[in-house]
Design an enzyme around this catalytic site. Structure first.
Site, mmCIF file in Angstrom:
data_model
loop_
_atom_site.group_PDB
_atom_site.id
_atom_site.type_symbol
_atom_site.label_atom_id
_atom_site.label_comp_id
_atom_site.label_asym_id
_atom_site.label_seq_id
_atom_site.Cartn_x
_atom_site.Cartn_y
_atom_site.Cartn_z
ATOM 1 N N GLU A 193 0.663 -1.178 0.024
ATOM 2 C CA GLU A 193 -0.233 -0.379 0.069
ATOM 3 C C GLU A 193 0.523 1.192 -0.296
ATOM 4 O O GLU A 193 2.009 1.034 0.864
ATOM 5 C CB GLU A 193 -0.962 0.144 1.056
ATOM 6 C CG GLU A 193 -1.602 -0.972 1.233
ATOM 7 C CD GLU A 193 -2.450 -1.071 2.439
ATOM 8 O OE1 GLU A 193 -2.326 -0.296 3.318
ATOM 9 O OE2 GLU A 193 -2.709 -2.452 2.998
ATOM 10 N N GLU A 253 -9.676 5.891 4.367
ATOM 11 C CA GLU A 253 -9.520 4.967 5.061
ATOM 12 C C GLU A 253 -9.278 6.161 6.244
ATOM 13 O O GLU A 253 -8.526 6.947 6.517
ATOM 14 C CB GLU A 253 -8.482 3.798 5.165
ATOM 15 C CG GLU A 253 -8.695 3.041 6.497
ATOM 16 C CD GLU A 253 -7.766 2.036 6.200
ATOM 17 O OE1 GLU A 253 -7.471 1.016 6.157
ATOM 18 O OE2 GLU A 253 -6.379 2.186 6.632
#
Length: 318
Positions: free
Chosen positions: A122, A231
């Site tokens: 990520e 997120e």
């Protein structure tokens, strides 16, 4: 602070990479006057006790169905299939974040085995006061080889091999976007280099380094899911909802210059060729808190895109 590093050959970039559009140079506060480390060394952010303990807040879910019950909320677009990388341009903001929370915009390259997550790499930007003691958006990377039972941020532990002497993982990004004003951001690309099989990272115009293929199980082959968007992590999601913002802090319906976006969504196929996404799905844990919408625009500028984010706590998100 810098440390020595061995010379690594430049990886083979994906085909049609030039057609992904002109990439903006990533700019950070520490090298705002053009500073870089000496040849053969890389910049590293000093490791603190909070850096070492940050993984205590890391994800503990192993499949998408677990997201609702975790202390995480998402507003993302995602595709599923056989992939060898991803590319997208991430708009950079400075969302309001309470002291125990973090807020991120990122891309995920994921490998699932059945319904369970095996590996993930990520990259993106985050605001995390507990880690950085400020409210600035900062560049981050993360990887896990065992479904988030363990893993590592930035260069806190061994795993990612940085080869770039200009970019500091964990350092502040500048300039940032303003509401109804100038918009800033840069492209992120993660791809599996076809000769050696390692997963490389490029941010803006800079190739940063790689995750060795030997770290992984599922990602020794290919990714099965690519995800783009936001997120938020909070201890307060179970009771009164947190006021931590995602993206710009505004809902996606407000559109350009007001809501955060990710544009030029692309994947990399087995031939190391960059292609626009197809069959993009949307996922929002609680749309009244943080939302997401998709669209398609001028292929040279926007391509496939999402707007995402929101204020968190509000009358419709108590």
């Amino acid at each position: 602070m810098w440390r020595s590093n061995i010379f690594i050959q430049v990886p083979e970039l994906p085909k049609r990479h030039a057609k992904a559009g002109r990439n903006s140079e990533i700019k950070q506060l520490w090298n705002s006057k053009g500073e870089s480390c000496p040849n053969g060394t890389i910049p590293i952010k000093r490791t603190s006790a909070s850096d070492i303990s940050i993984f205590k807040s890391a994800k503990k879910y192993t499949s998408r169905k677990d997201l609702v019950s975790a202390n995480y909320e998402h507003a993302t677009g995602y595709v599923q299939g056989e992939f060898y990388g991803a590319n997208a341009y991430l708009n950079v903001w400075k969302p309001y974040v309470t002291s125990n929370d973090f807020s991120r915009s990122q891309i995920w390259v994921l490998s699932y085995v059945g319904a369970n997550l095996a590996n993930s790499v990520e990259a993106g930007w985050q605001v995390y006061i507990n880690e950085n003691k400020d409210i600035r958006p900062r560049l981050f990377i993360f990887w896990t080889a065992d479904g988030y039972q363990s893993g590592c941020y930035n260069l806190v532990c061994s795993g990612f091999v940085q080869t770039n002497q200009k970019i500091s993982l964990g350092s502040a990004i500048d300039p940032i976007s303003t509401y109804n004003g100038e918009q800033y951001g840069f492209a992120f690309m993660i791809w599996k280099e076809p000769k050696c099989g390692d997963w490389w990272l490029k941010v803006g115009t800079e190739v940063i380094g790689y995750w060795p293929n030997s770290l992984f199980t599922g990602l020794q082959g290919n990714a099965t899911t690519i995800e783009y968007g936001g997120e938020v992590y909070s201890h307060d999601l179970a009771d009164n909802h947190t006021a931590t913002q995602m993206g710009s802090g505004h809902f996606p319906d407000e559109d350009f210059k007001k809501a955060a976006f990710v544009r030029k969504l692309a994947v990399i196929d087995q031939h190391n060729e960059l292609k626009p996404v197809s069959n993009l799905n949307l996922f929002a844990t609680r749309p009244n808190c943080y939302g997401v919408k998709k669209g398609r625009g001028n292929p040279d500028i926007w391509g496939d895109y999402i707007f995402f984010g929101g204020p968190g706590y509000n009358p419709d998100c108590p």
